[in-house]
Design an enzyme around this catalytic site. Structure first.
Site, mmCIF file in Angstrom:
data_model
loop_
_atom_site.group_PDB
_atom_site.id
_atom_site.type_symbol
_atom_site.label_atom_id
_atom_site.label_comp_id
_atom_site.label_asym_id
_atom_site.label_seq_id
_atom_site.Cartn_x
_atom_site.Cartn_y
_atom_site.Cartn_z
ATOM 1 N N HIS A 61 -5.574 -5.847 -2.287
ATOM 2 C CA HIS A 61 -5.303 -5.810 -0.847
ATOM 3 C C HIS A 61 -4.951 -4.394 -0.416
ATOM 4 O O HIS A 61 -4.086 -3.743 -1.018
ATOM 5 C CB HIS A 61 -4.145 -6.756 -0.500
ATOM 6 C CG HIS A 61 -3.783 -6.761 0.951
ATOM 7 N ND1 HIS A 61 -4.654 -7.177 1.937
ATOM 8 C CD2 HIS A 61 -2.638 -6.382 1.592
ATOM 9 C CE1 HIS A 61 -4.063 -7.065 3.113
ATOM 10 N NE2 HIS A 61 -2.843 -6.578 2.933
ATOM 11 N N CYS B 225 -9.347 -6.108 4.941
ATOM 12 C CA CYS B 225 -8.119 -5.305 4.903
ATOM 13 C C CYS B 225 -8.429 -3.806 4.845
ATOM 14 O O CYS B 225 -7.786 -3.003 5.537
ATOM 15 C CB CYS B 225 -7.241 -5.719 3.730
ATOM 16 S SG CYS B 225 -8.094 -5.771 2.132
ATOM 17 N N ASP C 65 0.030 -3.226 7.884
ATOM 18 C CA ASP C 65 -0.616 -4.231 7.030
ATOM 19 C C ASP C 65 -1.326 -5.240 7.914
ATOM 20 O O ASP C 65 -0.707 -5.855 8.783
ATOM 21 C CB ASP C 65 0.448 -4.920 6.168
ATOM 22 C CG ASP C 65 -0.145 -5.737 5.032
ATOM 23 O OD1 ASP C 65 -1.336 -6.126 5.128
ATOM 24 O OD2 ASP C 65 0.563 -5.986 4.048
#
Length: 407
Positions: free
Chosen positions: A138, A323, A270
């Site tokens: 991620h 991401c 994020d």
């Protein structure tokens, strides 16, 4: 070279049914004679297809392109972009055959792994340091802001528009201030959390569950390969200085504030909200402390009382593969629309339209093919050929050879 993967049948000496995939280099960016060029292959280009995870080459390529082409010179001078390998190397577990440095604190052992990355740059003369991070398959982004400041600096806001108290209350979630020391105290101590609806709670749970599935299905526990846990001797869980992200910050609020705040902080952006990143913030603080000692010859604290950690509300991905694309867009938006003030917490949900993310992969892919065509034409017009490598190669550059980006 067309950008397609070339597949050819193995020679008779190879086992029956075995095929070889030829990874063709599309371009080097920036091209020679510039130093630090990143090789992009057709395999890397494949990462830009829908549903694929972006790899480190695409991340580093696009960040370098943004830095060289999108930033004004005066902004580039005050910015530094680490490659995607920086944080991984900083946290990498020491090899058994490494030089014995057990007598050094863990913070200094970590710093030793990356001490050459800044031999030509003083991070404390920069306003912004960008650190792309990949953990458990991620991507997310850390931005170190104003590391050279020892405390928050408040100055007059030239865009300030005096408003009535009622209107000011409507456009700002922060208490009215007079722009003096009370406002600075508010920046330091504001922790009020607006009421969250059931839908907000459910959405938060979806993001957390999604990230958990990524960790379980695609990633491994990076703690086995890092020293994060050993550096938290005082307990990472007690580091609650990640300022709550449910504040508000937009253009209306900017014009309603009589002052602009610049303060040392680490922003964690994020696109798939999940676990707290307080350990990451702590690791970066420790790195800065050792870097300061090495570069300045004195000691300085970058503890949570000096350099806050904050997780702004940023646009969120609606799948489990974008991401890396969002990390690139966060940096691009930061370059295009620099944050005018660093009052914490901040809300950046409207930073860029969500629709932009639907075409971002194709945009980067078209850029790579355009640069490839330009480089080929330049070589042909000068009567040169690429003498560095043959078009098809089965090895890529060592990660440690990709330098950070700075002016």
């Amino acid at each position: 070279v067309t950008g397609e993967t070339a597949i050819f049948t193995a020679p008779k000496a190879a086992p029956i049914g075995v095929v070889f995939v030829c990874f063709c280099r599309l371009l080097v960016y920036p091209p020679p004679p510039a130093k630090g060029g990143i090789s992009v292959t057709n395999e890397d280009l494949h990462c830009l297809n829908d549903g694929e995870f972006l790899n480190d080459v695409i991340i580093d390529f696009y960040l370098k392109y943004l830095f060289l082409k999108k930033l004004k010179k005066e902004d580039a001078i005050r910015s530094h972009v680490f490659s995607s390998f920086f944080y991984k190397r900083l946290n990498q577990r020491e090899r058994r055959n490494a030089v014995d440095a057990s007598n050094l604190p863990i913070q200094k052992r970590k710093h030793n792994r990356v001490k050459t990355w800044t031999r030509h740059v003083d991070l404390f003369q920069k306003d912004f340091i960008f650190v792309p991070i990949n953990e458990s398959a991620h991507w997310y982004l850390a931005i170190i802001c104003f590391p050279g400041l020892e405390k928050a600096h408040v100055e007059l806001n030239l865009l300030y528009q005096p408003q009535t108290q009622a209107h000011s209350t409507a456009v700002s979630s922060s208490p009215p201030t007079d722009g003096g020391s009370d406002e600075l105290d508010d920046v330091r101590q504001h922790t009020a959390v607006p009421h969250r609806s059931v839908a907000d709670v459910n959405r938060q749970q979806q993001y957390t569950d999604g990230l958990h599935r990524i960790i379980e299905c695609y990633g491994t526990d990076d703690s086995h390969n890092s020293d994060d846990q050993s550096s938290c001797q005082d307990g990472c869980s007690e580091d609650d200085s990640l300022v709550d992200e449910y504040g508000s910050f937009d253009k209306a609020e900017l014009t309603s504030k009589p002052t602009i705040c610049k303060q040392p902080c680490i922003l964690i952006m994020d696109s798939l909200r999940g676990p707290t990143r307080s350990t990451v913030v702590k690791t970066l603080r420790e790195y800065l402390e050792v870097e300061w000692e090495v570069k300045k010859g004195s000691k300085r604290s970058f503890g949570k009382d000096v350099m806050k950690g904050s997780s702004p509300r940023v646009p969120q991905q609606d799948n489990f593969s974008d991401c890396g694309v969002y990390v690139l867009q966060y940096v691009e938006s930061f370059f295009e629309k620099p944050l005018p003030s660093f009052h914490l917490p901040m809300n950046l949900l409207d930073w860029f339209p969500q629709q932009r993310m639907k075409t971002k992969r194709d945009e980067i892919k078209e850029l790579i093919l355009k640069l490839q065509t330009q480089q080929q034409l330049n070589l042909e017009s000068s009567g040169q050929t690429d003498s560095c490598h043959s078009p098809c190669e089965d090895t890529l550059e060592s990660a440690d050879l990709i330098p950070p980006i700075s002016s």
